[in-house]
Write a protein that holds these residues in place. Structure first.
Motif, short mmCIF file in Angstrom:
data_model
loop_
_atom_site.label_atom_id
_atom_site.label_comp_id
_atom_site.label_asym_id
_atom_site.label_seq_id
_atom_site.Cartn_x
_atom_site.Cartn_y
_atom_site.Cartn_z
N VAL A 89 16.69 31.66 18.20
CA VAL A 89 16.87 30.51 17.30
C VAL A 89 17.96 30.81 16.27
O VAL A 89 18.74 29.93 15.90
N LYS A 90 18.05 32.06 15.84
CA LYS A 90 19.10 32.44 14.90
C LYS A 90 20.47 32.12 15.48
O LYS A 90 21.35 31.59 14.77
N ILE A 91 20.67 32.40 16.75
CA ILE A 91 21.95 32.10 17.40
C ILE A 91 22.18 30.60 17.49
O ILE A 91 23.26 30.09 17.18
N ARG A 92 21.15 29.88 17.89
CA ARG A 92 21.29 28.43 18.05
C ARG A 92 21.60 27.72 16.75
O ARG A 92 22.24 26.67 16.73
N MET A 93 21.15 28.30 15.65
CA MET A 93 21.36 27.63 14.37
C MET A 93 22.79 27.73 13.87
O MET A 93 23.11 27.21 12.80
N ASN A 94 23.65 28.35 14.64
CA ASN A 94 25.08 28.28 14.36
C ASN A 94 25.66 26.95 14.85
O ASN A 94 26.82 26.65 14.62
N THR A 95 24.83 26.18 15.57
CA THR A 95 25.21 24.85 16.04
C THR A 95 24.23 23.86 15.43
O THR A 95 23.40 24.22 14.59
N GLU A 96 24.29 22.61 15.86
CA GLU A 96 23.31 21.63 15.41
C GLU A 96 22.18 21.48 16.42
O GLU A 96 21.23 20.73 16.20
N ASP A 97 22.27 22.20 17.53
CA ASP A 97 21.33 22.06 18.64
C ASP A 97 20.27 23.16 18.59
O ASP A 97 20.38 24.19 19.25
N TYR A 98 19.25 22.95 17.77
CA TYR A 98 18.14 23.90 17.72
C TYR A 98 16.81 23.13 17.70
O TYR A 98 15.92 23.36 16.89
#
Length: 439
Positions: A89-98
């Motif tokens: 989730v930490k990685i995904r939160m660099n985008t808007e898609d989490y």
């Protein structure tokens, strides 16, 4: 964490760090994820990210979704279970898609919640309804609702303790140690099991902060150069007990061989007498007893061995909190799920955990606490941000296993040093870090 993939509030409370480079793509609007006035107002497909791989794989979450759809038929709920929840989730939160709904990762600093999550309402509006609301309160707004809460204490096999001649809960650390010594001399059971190798169970000890002195604000009081491990302090009492257990030869012979999944069967069969864990683990140990053909009622739960004015206290801490992605296109549907899961699903009761709803009764797993007038206190999170910052700067990790693994190694002679030197070093590092935070 095996069958129960949960990171209790104990595990997360001081684990929040600012996520480096985790800024999303674009600025959150700050739009409230408002609850639908009518079920028909909620529609669309939402994705719920969860750490509970077990409940997704065995179809339990789909059953919850089916019940949800009886009220919200126009919302389609999809689940995505992540084994390395925090890391992914930490990685995904660099985008808007989490996802549309997610458990707030421990790596997100509390003050950064408005960047990533939609507000659910004001602290005035939601604080009176939900326990643990101050854990996600930023600027007077609430950004997440706890899936459930947990009390902390010791799981124990009542039959083993009774065989050792102990039928009353210890009231002091010294009485607790005496009890373990009686178990060692009068039974074949390992008195205490550290779960050292898996590591994370050692973090549960930090959730006793506040239970020792019956102070709901004890964790807040760690903010600043507080010398948390000074004599008479809560952490001195807590960590000294763990040290003394190991130093007295009352735990397993080789902590490097412990195994979390195996420990369930060991305590269920009476081969292990005692373990420090949150109340969420009670249902797992009783299930293990059923599998082993032993009596599930032999699995008991006792408070930390300390009293104030003749009373035990147990701090209630939040587990993961569900939040709505600030960038979700279906905030109303997402909020409908969060509210329903928090209030109507029955999930906390099924888990034997404490409901976030203040109006809900304590779970049956805590009947012994209720019957023996243990005082429940909701842990204050008012200073969590500063405590986190100091803990991180000191590189101690109150809710990481490392320092307690070193404590155990020191107690068993695998690492040089004394208890007092060990605790004095922690105090020194804490106080020095407190001087740098915010400067």
């Amino acid at each position: 964490m095996g069958k129960k993939k949960t990171l209790t509030g104990a595990f997360l409370a001081v684990a929040m760090l600012t996520v480096a480079g985790c800024s999303g793509q674009g600025t959150a609007s700050g739009e409230t994820a408002a609850a639908p006035a009518d079920p028909a107002d909620a529609s669309g497909s939402i994705k719920v990210l969860t750490h509970r791989t077990d409940l997704v794989q065995n179809g339990t979450m789909d059953k919850y979704a089916a019940e949800f759809n009886k009220i919200y038929p126009k919302v389609k709920v999809k689940f995505e279970a992540l084994t390395d929840y925090e890391g992914e989730v930490k990685i995904r939160m660099n985008t808007e898609d989490y996802g549309d709904v997610l458990m707030i990762p421990g790596v997100v600093a509390k003050n950064d919640y408005p960047k990533f999550f939609a507000p659910l309402g004001s602290s005035t509006e939601l604080g009176g309804k939900y326990r643990f609301s101050d854990k996600t309160e930023v600027g007077g707004k609430i950004y997440g609702i706890a899936t459930f809460g947990t009390a902390n204490g010791f799981l124990y096999n009542k039959a083993v303790w009774k065989k050792a001649g102990i039928t009353a809960w210890p009231t002091t650390p010294q009485e607790f140690l005496s009890g373990l010594k009686s178990i060692k001399s009068r039974t074949d059971a390992v008195p205490y099991y550290t779960n050292f190798k898996d590591g994370w169970p050692l973090t549960s000890w930090s959730n006793n902060i506040g239970s020792v002195t019956c102070d709901a604000r004890a964790n807040d009081k760690l903010a600043g150069p507080a010398s948390p491990w000074k004599k008479g302090g809560e952490l001195h009492t807590i960590d000294s007990l763990l040290y003394d257990i190991v130093d007295s030869g009352l735990s397993e012979k080789d902590p490097n061989t412990t195994n979390w999944e195996a420990s369930k069967g060991l305590i269920a069969k009476g081969e292990v007498a005692t373990m420090q864990l949150g109340s969420w683990a009670i249902t797992q140990m009783r299930a293990a007893a059923e599998q082993a053909g032993t009596d599930p009622d032999d699995i008991g739960f006792m408070p930390f061995p300390a009293q104030k004015d003749g009373k035990y206290c147990a701090l209630l801490a939040s587990d993961y909190q569900q939040a709505v992605n600030a960038h979700s296109d279906h905030k109303t549907a997402a909020r409908a799920w969060v509210d329903w899961f928090s209030e109507k699903s029955g999930f906390p009761a099924e888990e034997g955990a404490v409901s976030a709803l203040k109006s809900a009764p304590m779970p049956s797993t805590l009947t012994d606490f209720v019957d023996n007038d243990v005082t429940f206190m909701e842990r204050s999170e008012a200073e969590t941000g500063e405590v986190n910052a100091i803990d991180n700067a000191a590189e101690i990790g109150l809710n990481k296993p490392d320092y307690r693994q070193k404590l155990v190694d020191t107690a068993r002679g695998a690492q040089k040093g004394s208890l007092e030197d060990f605790l004095a070093d922690l105090d020194k590092r804490w106080n020095e870090a407190a001087g740098t935070v915010g400067s």
